[in-house]
Scaffold this motif. Sequence first.
Motif, mmCIF file in Angstrom:
data_model
loop_
_atom_site.group_PDB
_atom_site.id
_atom_site.type_symbol
_atom_site.label_atom_id
_atom_site.label_comp_id
_atom_site.label_asym_id
_atom_site.label_seq_id
_atom_site.Cartn_x
_atom_site.Cartn_y
_atom_site.Cartn_z
ATOM 1 N N LEU A 1 0.798 -1.220 0.000
ATOM 2 C CA LEU A 1 0.000 0.000 0.000
ATOM 3 C C LEU A 1 0.829 1.266 0.000
ATOM 4 O O LEU A 1 0.285 2.351 0.065
ATOM 5 C CB LEU A 1 -0.922 0.019 1.220
ATOM 6 C CG LEU A 1 -2.082 -0.979 1.189
ATOM 7 C CD1 LEU A 1 -2.964 -0.773 2.398
ATOM 8 C CD2 LEU A 1 -2.877 -0.828 -0.086
ATOM 9 N N LEU A 2 2.149 1.164 -0.069
ATOM 10 C CA LEU A 2 2.993 2.351 -0.056
ATOM 11 C C LEU A 2 3.112 2.930 -1.453
ATOM 12 O O LEU A 2 3.185 2.208 -2.436
ATOM 13 C CB LEU A 2 4.386 2.017 0.480
ATOM 14 C CG LEU A 2 4.424 1.452 1.902
ATOM 15 C CD1 LEU A 2 5.860 1.211 2.295
ATOM 16 C CD2 LEU A 2 3.768 2.413 2.857
ATOM 17 N N LYS A 3 3.161 4.237 -1.500
ATOM 18 C CA LYS A 3 3.427 4.892 -2.778
ATOM 19 C C LYS A 3 4.700 5.700 -2.633
ATOM 20 O O LYS A 3 5.023 6.206 -1.562
ATOM 21 C CB LYS A 3 2.287 5.811 -3.182
ATOM 22 C CG LYS A 3 2.099 7.006 -2.258
ATOM 23 C CD LYS A 3 1.044 7.954 -2.786
ATOM 24 C CE LYS A 3 0.888 9.179 -1.894
ATOM 25 N NZ LYS A 3 -0.104 10.117 -2.405
ATOM 26 N N LYS A 4 5.440 5.826 -3.677
ATOM 27 C CA LYS A 4 6.711 6.540 -3.630
ATOM 28 C C LYS A 4 6.541 7.948 -4.184
ATOM 29 O O LYS A 4 5.973 8.143 -5.237
ATOM 30 C CB LYS A 4 7.779 5.796 -4.432
ATOM 31 C CG LYS A 4 8.287 4.542 -3.747
ATOM 32 C CD LYS A 4 9.518 3.996 -4.444
ATOM 33 C CE LYS A 4 10.072 2.809 -3.700
ATOM 34 N NZ LYS A 4 11.302 2.289 -4.342
ATOM 35 N N VAL A 5 7.046 8.899 -3.436
ATOM 36 C CA VAL A 5 7.071 10.276 -3.900
ATOM 37 C C VAL A 5 8.490 10.778 -3.757
ATOM 38 O O VAL A 5 9.241 10.333 -2.892
ATOM 39 C CB VAL A 5 6.103 11.169 -3.098
ATOM 40 C CG1 VAL A 5 4.678 10.751 -3.323
ATOM 41 C CG2 VAL A 5 6.442 11.128 -1.621
ATOM 42 N N THR A 6 8.851 11.683 -4.586
ATOM 43 C CA THR A 6 10.206 12.231 -4.573
ATOM 44 C C THR A 6 10.175 13.643 -4.039
ATOM 45 O O THR A 6 9.356 14.451 -4.467
ATOM 46 C CB THR A 6 10.811 12.230 -5.987
ATOM 47 O OG1 THR A 6 10.777 10.894 -6.470
ATOM 48 C CG2 THR A 6 12.247 12.734 -5.957
ATOM 49 N N LYS A 7 11.068 13.958 -3.106
ATOM 50 C CA LYS A 7 11.166 15.291 -2.521
ATOM 51 C C LYS A 7 12.625 15.590 -2.262
ATOM 52 O O LYS A 7 13.300 14.887 -1.515
ATOM 53 C CB LYS A 7 10.366 15.367 -1.219
ATOM 54 C CG LYS A 7 10.416 16.734 -0.544
ATOM 55 C CD LYS A 7 9.590 16.730 0.698
ATOM 56 C CE LYS A 7 9.640 18.101 1.381
ATOM 57 N NZ LYS A 7 8.861 18.118 2.632
ATOM 58 N N GLY A 8 13.108 16.668 -2.863
ATOM 59 C CA GLY A 8 14.489 17.069 -2.626
ATOM 60 C C GLY A 8 15.497 16.049 -3.097
ATOM 61 O O GLY A 8 16.574 15.907 -2.548
ATOM 62 N N GLY A 9 15.168 15.287 -4.136
ATOM 63 C CA GLY A 9 16.117 14.321 -4.649
ATOM 64 C C GLY A 9 16.117 13.007 -3.912
ATOM 65 O O GLY A 9 16.823 12.079 -4.278
ATOM 66 N N SER A 10 15.331 12.860 -2.839
ATOM 67 C CA SER A 10 15.268 11.621 -2.068
ATOM 68 C C SER A 10 13.909 10.968 -2.266
ATOM 69 O O SER A 10 12.907 11.644 -2.448
ATOM 70 C CB SER A 10 15.509 11.897 -0.578
ATOM 71 O OG SER A 10 16.765 12.520 -0.400
ATOM 72 N N VAL A 11 13.892 9.656 -2.213
ATOM 73 C CA VAL A 11 12.654 8.913 -2.386
ATOM 74 C C VAL A 11 12.014 8.724 -1.029
ATOM 75 O O VAL A 11 12.642 8.220 -0.099
ATOM 76 C CB VAL A 11 12.913 7.556 -3.058
ATOM 77 C CG1 VAL A 11 11.625 6.760 -3.158
ATOM 78 C CG2 VAL A 11 13.522 7.769 -4.432
ATOM 79 N N ASP B 1 18.660 8.629 3.330
ATOM 80 C CA ASP B 1 17.260 8.317 3.584
ATOM 81 C C ASP B 1 16.723 9.114 4.768
ATOM 82 O O ASP B 1 15.577 9.557 4.758
ATOM 83 C CB ASP B 1 17.101 6.825 3.848
ATOM 84 C CG ASP B 1 17.574 5.989 2.674
ATOM 85 O OD1 ASP B 1 17.230 6.338 1.536
ATOM 86 O OD2 ASP B 1 18.295 5.007 2.894
ATOM 87 N N LEU B 2 17.537 9.296 5.792
ATOM 88 C CA LEU B 2 17.117 10.120 6.931
ATOM 89 C C LEU B 2 16.953 11.570 6.513
ATOM 90 O O LEU B 2 16.051 12.273 6.989
ATOM 91 C CB LEU B 2 18.147 10.008 8.065
ATOM 92 C CG LEU B 2 18.234 8.644 8.749
ATOM 93 C CD1 LEU B 2 19.425 8.610 9.703
ATOM 94 C CD2 LEU B 2 16.947 8.337 9.515
ATOM 95 N N ALA B 3 17.815 12.044 5.628
ATOM 96 C CA ALA B 3 17.713 13.435 5.175
ATOM 97 C C ALA B 3 16.451 13.665 4.367
ATOM 98 O O ALA B 3 15.949 14.801 4.307
ATOM 99 C CB ALA B 3 18.945 13.813 4.351
ATOM 100 N N GLY B 4 15.907 12.624 3.738
ATOM 101 C CA GLY B 4 14.707 12.781 2.931
ATOM 102 C C GLY B 4 13.410 12.671 3.700
ATOM 103 O O GLY B 4 12.342 12.726 3.101
ATOM 104 N N PHE C 1 24.030 11.054 10.954
ATOM 105 C CA PHE C 1 23.106 12.100 10.533
ATOM 106 C C PHE C 1 22.898 13.143 11.634
ATOM 107 O O PHE C 1 22.685 14.328 11.347
ATOM 108 C CB PHE C 1 21.767 11.465 10.156
ATOM 109 C CG PHE C 1 20.721 12.433 9.724
ATOM 110 C CD1 PHE C 1 20.846 13.146 8.539
ATOM 111 C CD2 PHE C 1 19.593 12.655 10.499
ATOM 112 C CE1 PHE C 1 19.880 14.048 8.142
ATOM 113 C CE2 PHE C 1 18.620 13.553 10.112
ATOM 114 C CZ PHE C 1 18.764 14.250 8.924
ATOM 115 N N ALA C 2 22.961 12.749 12.894
ATOM 116 C CA ALA C 2 22.748 13.685 14.011
ATOM 117 C C ALA C 2 23.889 14.670 14.171
ATOM 118 O O ALA C 2 23.750 15.640 14.926
ATOM 119 C CB ALA C 2 22.558 12.910 15.313
ATOM 120 N N ASN C 3 24.999 14.447 13.484
ATOM 121 C CA ASN C 3 26.128 15.380 13.563
ATOM 122 C C ASN C 3 26.375 16.098 12.240
ATOM 123 O O ASN C 3 27.451 16.661 12.039
ATOM 124 C CB ASN C 3 27.401 14.628 13.979
ATOM 125 C CG ASN C 3 27.392 14.226 15.437
ATOM 126 O OD1 ASN C 3 27.565 15.057 16.324
ATOM 127 N ND2 ASN C 3 27.157 12.944 15.688
#
Length: 800
Positions: free
Chosen positions: A128-138, A238-241, A265-267
């Motif tokens: 049921l998931l759909k993929k959308v792209t935002k800021g170059g990340s999926v 992936d965390l950045a997206g 990512f936290a740093n």
Amino acid sequence: MVSLAVFRHWGLLSGLFQWHFLLLLASASSLAASQLSTSGALTVRDHQDPAAPSSQPFQQPQRKVTHVVASTALTYAATPPRTRQLPQHMQPTETPPYAAAASQPRLLSLYTQLSSKSYTLAASVPTLLKKVTKGGSVLDEISAGPVRESLLPSTEKDLHGKRTSPAEVPQISSGWFLSDTEESSLSRLLLQVVRQEMMGCALVVAYDSPYHHTRALQNLLQLSQPKQQVVEVGGVTDLAGMLWRSVLCRGYLLLLTDPAPLLVFANTDEDIWDFDGRFVVVGTTKEQLQNLALSKKGVKTEHLVGLVKSGGDGYWVLYTNTLYQDSLLRRLTTWRSTSFTTSTSLFPEKLSNLQGALLKVSTFEWEPSVLYYRDKNGTVQFPYGIDIEVVNALSRVLNFTVVFEEPPPGEFWGVMNDNGSWSGMMGRLSRSEADIGVANLFLTLDRLGAVDYSAPYDAEVSCFMVRSDPLAPRWLSLVLPFQGATWATLVGGVVITGLIITFLASVAARCGGGEVKNLKSPVFAFFFALSMHFRDPQAVLPRRIHMRIFISFLGLYTIIITTAYCSNLAAFLTVTRPPQGMDTVKELRDSGLQIAGLGGFFKGALASAVDPYLQSLAERFVAYQNLELVWPKLRKSRAAYLHNRQFLEFVITTQFTKQGVTSMRIMKECFAPYSIAMALQRHSPLKTNFDRVIRWMLESGLVRRWFLQSLRLSRTIQDKKASNEGDSSKSSEPLDAEEVASTSGVIQPLGIQHMQGLFFILIIGYLCSLLVFLLENCFKKLYTDFFGAKNKQNAVIRGN
């Protein structure tokens, strides 16, 4: 009979046949396993699976899947199927735990089963998931409504419907496994956290591949949230997206068996993080949770909760971070399979009481916002001023300890270097070397990239300070109640009134008489009108009705004029009137004075002004670094000094006031209003509570009160210092009786200096009378001599 015997023993024969068939099948499987163990592991091939049928609620994207096709080197078998690869700097340098597990026979048998069934391992998100792209990340995002279909394909449910032992599960990459009891307990715990703390919030669920088919993830996906996002984490990108901004409250559930991407990512960039969100991290140890709390983003995140497995089966200990405290974590409660051991808020308020935490304040002496009280040896005892009082008030309300530190000498607020870094106060805040910065700090856009501002606690304008003109002499107090044009109108009115009285009296005499004869004389009529202006009773009154009406209105006019004059005269006799000087920018431009200022900040303010007069003053602006070079020019009226109004008030009070009289003044026309606030670290968690307390200060009027207190204390300190040094030129001499009375509100009697004008008038009257007396006597003698001689001559002529 034979057929009956065969029929009776057919079951036994069938059982023997099936037993031999299974024996041969086991031998074949064992042979295949031995070949795989000697030749290598399995080779995987990735391809794109076509989209799901259109009957799904959302169009399913192309899924990246993995087929087992052949055998090759063992290292490939140790690579778990995933859709994203870790960055180069996060690749493991040694054999991960699951590599050893892959070489075990039971694990290899599982891969053999997959190969024999040609099973496709899906490494993507549920159906049921759909993929959308935002800021170059999926981004993987699900619908807001409830899930009505199974999230896993039937073949996958067949595979995962039966749990295997921890040693048989290849997808756990960190060696951290969950039993059935632990997984059920975790699922109930996460649901309880969402229902208790995140209902109605935008929910983000981030997980790595071992959690892909767990019961906890499936239950979270079935929650009905206003906005929900699901992201499979394979690395930092992936965390950045993820969704880090929303108008709703935000909740983040991070299900990570490998916390390394999160710690990296936290740093990184602080702009990609939700510092106001509510974070729940699952899968870390207590030490890893401490590292997360110490990261660049963790030290500024107020709501950060970690779920750590306890010794008991299905027991979880909940820890939360502590801000500005020595201990990084605080234990909240424990989850025991179905409930918490204690009832508590998982995201409590932490910053309304900082419990005496030590906060560093970067500041420097900048009058009158920050001043230093020094002893006889010049050692700073304590700072004071508006900004210091604001910080002290915040420390008392929010319960924290303050330590004041100065930036490097000469750097003050700081400037941006060529490499983008900052010096001075801004640099200390951007490098997290200080928590607060105060020193008459203007809210400017160029500093927003380095720091955050609190709510403004003061407002200022840029003004000009010029030398005051000398005070007008006291004897002019008799003239000052009226302007020059008013005096000219009054004198002209007296003359015209005398002429009108003469005209009316003459007309009345020709039209029947009966009027006073003296009113027909212009001189008598002039003195008659003048005496009415002095409220002098008239001995001669007009007889005709039209004359009486005119004189009545003339009397009303003179009463109003004299009352206004007397009222103003009392004020000018008792109060010193400052001279009329420059008050507008246009007058300052026309004066040709030099515009002096400290540094080049105000030159930019003049150049960027809309007013053309202010723009023209920018051409005459001269920047100084030492104010002692500016004061002599101001005393000689050769320059005007530009600064904010509070600083000018402070300078006038402490530098240019003597015996209650100031030699400098601030022009009435100012420009460029701006706000003053304190600087905080970017994304500082202190801002919300600081803004709330600052609003209380403004509503109570404390800021202005602190400013006046600072002025009085600074003046007292300066007078004491000057008296100790014996410098009478800088000390404040005792005020005279007039200044004491004016400052204390006591009604003061009029002295000789107040009545100077009256004595001048008396002296002028004496002189005028003497002059007229001399003229009358001299003119009479000349008249008598001249006319007497002429009369004698005429008499002689007649006699002849």
